[in-house]
Motif scaffolding. Sequence first.
Motif, short mmCIF file in Angstrom:
data_model
loop_
_atom_site.label_atom_id
_atom_site.label_comp_id
_atom_site.label_asym_id
_atom_site.label_seq_id
_atom_site.Cartn_x
_atom_site.Cartn_y
_atom_site.Cartn_z
N LYS A 254 0.86 -1.15 0.03
CA LYS A 254 0.14 -0.07 -0.13
C LYS A 254 0.67 1.07 0.12
CE LYS A 254 -0.51 -0.06 5.17
NZ LYS A 254 -1.41 -0.10 6.11
N SER A 255 2.09 1.11 0.65
CA SER A 255 2.96 2.40 0.56
C SER A 255 3.39 2.57 -0.70
CB SER A 255 3.95 2.08 1.59
OG SER A 255 3.78 2.03 2.92
N TYR A 256 3.45 1.77 -1.78
CA TYR A 256 4.02 1.89 -3.23
C TYR A 256 2.97 2.04 -4.07
CZ TYR A 256 7.79 0.09 -0.34
OH TYR A 256 8.39 0.13 1.04
N ILE A 257 1.87 2.59 -3.87
CA ILE A 257 0.82 2.47 -4.89
C ILE A 257 0.87 3.20 -5.90
CG2 ILE A 257 -0.64 4.27 -3.56
CD1 ILE A 257 -3.44 2.55 -4.41
N LEU A 258 1.61 4.44 -5.79
CA LEU A 258 1.54 5.46 -6.88
C LEU A 258 2.93 5.17 -7.76
CD1 LEU A 258 1.15 8.76 -5.02
CD2 LEU A 258 -0.25 7.71 -6.55
N SER A 259 3.87 4.56 -6.94
CA SER A 259 5.26 4.11 -7.75
C SER A 259 5.05 2.86 -8.48
CB SER A 259 6.43 4.30 -6.81
OG SER A 259 6.54 5.42 -6.42
N TYR A 260 4.55 1.83 -7.57
CA TYR A 260 4.38 0.50 -8.37
C TYR A 260 2.95 -0.01 -8.06
CZ TYR A 260 9.42 1.32 -7.76
OH TYR A 260 10.71 1.72 -7.77
N PRO A 261 1.97 0.24 -8.73
CA PRO A 261 0.80 -0.08 -8.51
C PRO A 261 0.35 -1.54 -8.60
CG PRO A 261 0.80 1.29 -10.58
CD PRO A 261 2.23 1.14 -9.86
N HIS A 262 1.14 -2.15 -9.53
CA HIS A 262 0.91 -3.88 -9.61
C HIS A 262 0.94 -4.40 -8.32
CE1 HIS A 262 5.57 -3.26 -9.47
NE2 HIS A 262 5.35 -4.71 -9.23
N LEU A 263 1.65 -4.02 -7.25
CA LEU A 263 1.57 -4.69 -5.95
C LEU A 263 0.35 -4.63 -5.23
CD1 LEU A 263 4.96 -3.02 -4.41
CD2 LEU A 263 4.86 -5.22 -5.55
N LEU A 264 -0.47 -3.68 -5.68
CA LEU A 264 -1.84 -3.73 -5.37
C LEU A 264 -2.84 -4.25 -6.17
CD1 LEU A 264 -0.30 -1.56 -3.49
CD2 LEU A 264 -2.71 -0.76 -2.86
N VAL A 265 -2.52 -4.06 -7.39
CA VAL A 265 -3.79 -4.37 -8.39
C VAL A 265 -3.86 -5.97 -8.53
CG1 VAL A 265 -4.11 -4.42 -10.95
CG2 VAL A 265 -3.26 -2.61 -9.93
#
Length: 295
Positions: A254-265
């Motif tokens: 969740k802390s990287y939603i802007l930089s690495y959205p694939h981690l949440l998608v």
Amino acid sequence: MSKTKAKAPAEQAVKKESAMTGILKRLAKDKAAMFGLILLIVLILACICAPLLTPYEPTKMDSTAVFATPSFAHPLGCDRLGRDMLSRMLYGGRFSLGLGLLVSLIGMVLGIFFGAIFGYYGGKVDNISMRVMDIWQAIPSTLLAILISTALGSGFIQTVIALTVGGIPGSIRGTRAMVLKEREMDYLEAARAMNCSDFKIIFKHMVPNVLSPTIVGTTMHIGSTIMEAASLSYIGLGVQPPTPEWGAILADGKSYILSYPHLLVYPGIAIALTVLAFNLFGDGLRDALDPRLKD
């Protein structure tokens, strides 16, 4: 006389077989239900066959692959510790699906057992038990799960207990309502006239007649249980890292939603598809078992 008795079981078997055939045919005609069933089968098989589908361990870290984007080596990329996302998603599905299935199954068994007993005997036993259920259900199930998880700590078993406790009252009430309708039926009067024990009347005659709608309700409840389990993990009270679980994977990225959205998608899509599949299949199963829809 003996020929007549011999024909009766055969006729009953044919009727049961034809009824089951009718249910399967109606279910097969429901495109949405079949889509949900196929999607569930694919998801479950993918999670079971995780070691065959990915060469990486879900907790194995690779400092050279930190935040790696999707590639041939890592089809879904890597997380902040260089762990393969495909591995974590597949192994995480084992925990998420396992939580949903186990919690719903335990709730169904307890609901059938106590709901059948309370509904059959009625009277003071039923009144007292229902007042207890009223108090129990007055506490939101999510809040109750959070309180229990806080007291027991994080972990798979603790999460199962926390989620099961919140769902028991609804399961008991559902079974009790169906048993109240069944206990005045003529076949129960015949069973009492034959001096059948209460245990035999409840669990041999009544429970099979209320089992179908209970299974449908349980199937549709699995999806919401998976979402609730993911919610607990997301806020740090369910299954916790490094154990891969879809809610925990969401929380980790969740802390990287802007930089690495694939981690949440990816975990978000997995949860959404699983819930959708269970709901579609549950709706189709309910319609297939509805006697008013018989040809």
